[in-house]
Design a protein around this motif. Structure first.
Motif, short mmCIF file in Angstrom:
data_model
loop_
_atom_site.label_atom_id
_atom_site.label_comp_id
_atom_site.label_asym_id
_atom_site.label_seq_id
_atom_site.Cartn_x
_atom_site.Cartn_y
_atom_site.Cartn_z
N THR A 22 -19.80 -84.26 -8.36
CA THR A 22 -20.28 -84.82 -9.62
C THR A 22 -19.17 -85.61 -10.32
OG1 THR A 22 -21.90 -83.06 -9.92
CG2 THR A 22 -21.21 -84.25 -11.90
N ALA A 23 -17.97 -85.03 -10.36
CA ALA A 23 -16.86 -85.66 -11.09
C ALA A 23 -16.45 -86.99 -10.47
CB ALA A 23 -15.66 -84.71 -11.14
N LEU A 24 -16.39 -87.05 -9.15
CA LEU A 24 -15.82 -88.22 -8.47
C LEU A 24 -16.83 -89.11 -7.77
CD1 LEU A 24 -12.72 -86.47 -6.85
CD2 LEU A 24 -12.82 -87.74 -9.01
N ARG B 151 -14.37 -89.51 -24.02
CA ARG B 151 -15.10 -88.35 -24.55
C ARG B 151 -16.44 -88.17 -23.83
NH1 ARG B 151 -13.91 -86.22 -29.67
NH2 ARG B 151 -15.34 -84.66 -28.90
N ALA B 152 -17.15 -89.28 -23.58
CA ALA B 152 -18.43 -89.19 -22.88
C ALA B 152 -18.25 -88.62 -21.47
CB ALA B 152 -19.10 -90.57 -22.83
N GLU B 153 -17.19 -89.06 -20.79
CA GLU B 153 -16.93 -88.54 -19.44
C GLU B 153 -16.58 -87.05 -19.49
OE1 GLU B 153 -16.40 -88.66 -15.19
OE2 GLU B 153 -17.68 -89.63 -16.67
N SER B 154 -15.78 -86.65 -20.47
CA SER B 154 -15.43 -85.23 -20.56
C SER B 154 -16.67 -84.39 -20.87
CB SER B 154 -14.33 -84.99 -21.60
OG SER B 154 -14.80 -85.18 -22.91
N GLU B 155 -17.57 -84.91 -21.67
CA GLU B 155 -18.82 -84.19 -21.96
C GLU B 155 -19.69 -84.07 -20.71
OE1 GLU B 155 -20.36 -86.32 -25.34
OE2 GLU B 155 -18.70 -85.63 -26.61
N ARG B 156 -19.74 -85.14 -19.92
CA ARG B 156 -20.50 -85.09 -18.65
C ARG B 156 -19.91 -84.03 -17.72
NH1 ARG B 156 -20.67 -87.21 -13.40
NH2 ARG B 156 -18.54 -87.99 -13.53
N LEU B 157 -18.58 -83.97 -17.67
CA LEU B 157 -17.93 -83.00 -16.79
C LEU B 157 -18.06 -81.57 -17.32
CD1 LEU B 157 -14.85 -85.14 -15.78
CD2 LEU B 157 -16.91 -84.66 -14.44
N MET B 158 -18.15 -81.41 -18.64
CA MET B 158 -18.42 -80.07 -19.19
C MET B 158 -19.81 -79.60 -18.78
SD MET B 158 -16.63 -79.78 -22.94
CE MET B 158 -17.43 -81.19 -23.65
N ARG B 159 -20.79 -80.50 -18.79
CA ARG B 159 -22.15 -80.12 -18.36
C ARG B 159 -22.16 -79.73 -16.89
NH1 ARG B 159 -23.22 -84.51 -21.68
NH2 ARG B 159 -23.52 -85.91 -19.91
N ALA B 160 -21.22 -80.26 -16.10
CA ALA B 160 -21.13 -79.94 -14.67
C ALA B 160 -20.33 -78.66 -14.42
CB ALA B 160 -20.50 -81.10 -13.91
N GLY B 161 -19.76 -78.06 -15.47
CA GLY B 161 -19.02 -76.81 -15.32
C GLY B 161 -17.56 -76.88 -15.69
N GLY B 162 -17.08 -78.05 -16.10
CA GLY B 162 -15.69 -78.19 -16.53
C GLY B 162 -15.48 -77.67 -17.94
N LYS B 163 -14.21 -77.55 -18.31
CA LYS B 163 -13.86 -77.01 -19.63
C LYS B 163 -12.74 -77.87 -20.22
CE LYS B 163 -11.90 -72.85 -21.68
NZ LYS B 163 -11.36 -71.53 -21.40
N PHE C 263 -7.08 -80.96 -14.67
CA PHE C 263 -7.15 -82.39 -14.39
C PHE C 263 -7.26 -83.10 -15.73
CE2 PHE C 263 -11.52 -80.98 -14.47
CZ PHE C 263 -12.23 -82.00 -15.09
N CYS C 264 -6.99 -84.39 -15.74
CA CYS C 264 -7.07 -85.16 -16.97
C CYS C 264 -8.12 -86.25 -16.86
CB CYS C 264 -5.72 -85.81 -17.29
SG CYS C 264 -4.45 -84.63 -17.73
N VAL C 265 -8.71 -86.59 -17.99
CA VAL C 265 -9.63 -87.71 -18.08
C VAL C 265 -9.00 -88.70 -19.04
CG1 VAL C 265 -11.95 -88.46 -18.76
CG2 VAL C 265 -11.62 -86.21 -17.69
N GLY C 266 -8.82 -89.93 -18.58
CA GLY C 266 -8.22 -90.97 -19.40
C GLY C 266 -8.81 -92.32 -19.05
N ALA C 267 -8.42 -93.32 -19.80
CA ALA C 267 -8.92 -94.68 -19.56
C ALA C 267 -8.16 -95.31 -18.41
CB ALA C 267 -8.76 -95.53 -20.82
N ALA C 268 -8.86 -96.12 -17.64
CA ALA C 268 -8.20 -96.91 -16.60
C ALA C 268 -7.31 -97.93 -17.30
CB ALA C 268 -9.24 -97.61 -15.73
#
Length: 163
Positions: A23-25, A105-117, A137-142
């Motif tokens: 899901t994440a990648l 933020r939107a990506e981190s919320e998507r990953l939280m729904r998939a089980g991330g924290k 892991f980190c979520v950041g802008a390209a």
């Protein structure tokens, strides 16, 4: 020619972690190597103990063939310390700092729904997260800058000032 790398995650639940990282990648299950038709056939060549199963591991790949292969392997012990290596998930797109932060933020919320924290947010630059097994892991802008030909694009974290 540069060497190719694979990344391996140790875990207690290979299926759970594989689903999260797919899901994440946007990765897919990697087919078994030829001439094997299933992972069970492939695993049998190693004469594993009877309590080993193909479900004790997962092998994922980038469907475009660009990113590294992921091996996710069940181990008996749980994670006990901070990772010395972690992945950075880069959210594509350009725009103002507010627009980039909204995408992060939107990506981190998507990953939280998939089980991330979410573990910590860093000054509207990136978000430190953990997968369902606690791997950071980190979520950041390209990067908004085009990489210079022949050079590795910079994607490092902003320095933190410790008072």
């Amino acid at each position: 020619m540069a060497a190719r790398i694979d990344l391996t995650f140790d875990c207690t639940d290979a299926r759970l972690l594989a689903e999260f990282w797919k899901t994440a990648l946007g990765y897919i299950d990697e087919p078994p190597p030829a001439p094997f038709r299933t992972r069970e056939e492939w695993l049998a060549q190693f004469d594993p103990p009877e309590d080993d199963s193909a479900d004790d591991g997962a092998w994922l790949c980038d469907p475009d063939g660009v990113g590294p292969r992921l091996s996710i392997l069940k181990v008996p012990e749980r994670k006990t310390a901070k990772n010395r290596l972690h992945l950075d998930i880069r959210v594509p797109g350009h725009g103002s700092p507010d627009e980039r932060w909204a995408r992060i933020r939107a990506e981190s919320e998507r990953l939280m729904r998939a089980g991330g924290k979410v573990l910590e947010e860093f000054d509207r630059h990136h978000i430190l997260m953990a997968d369902p097994e606690g791997n950071e892991f980190c979520v950041g802008a390209a990067s908004s800058e085009a990489p210079v030909s022949g050079a590795c694009p910079s994607g490092g974290h902003a320095p933190r000032v410790i008072a």
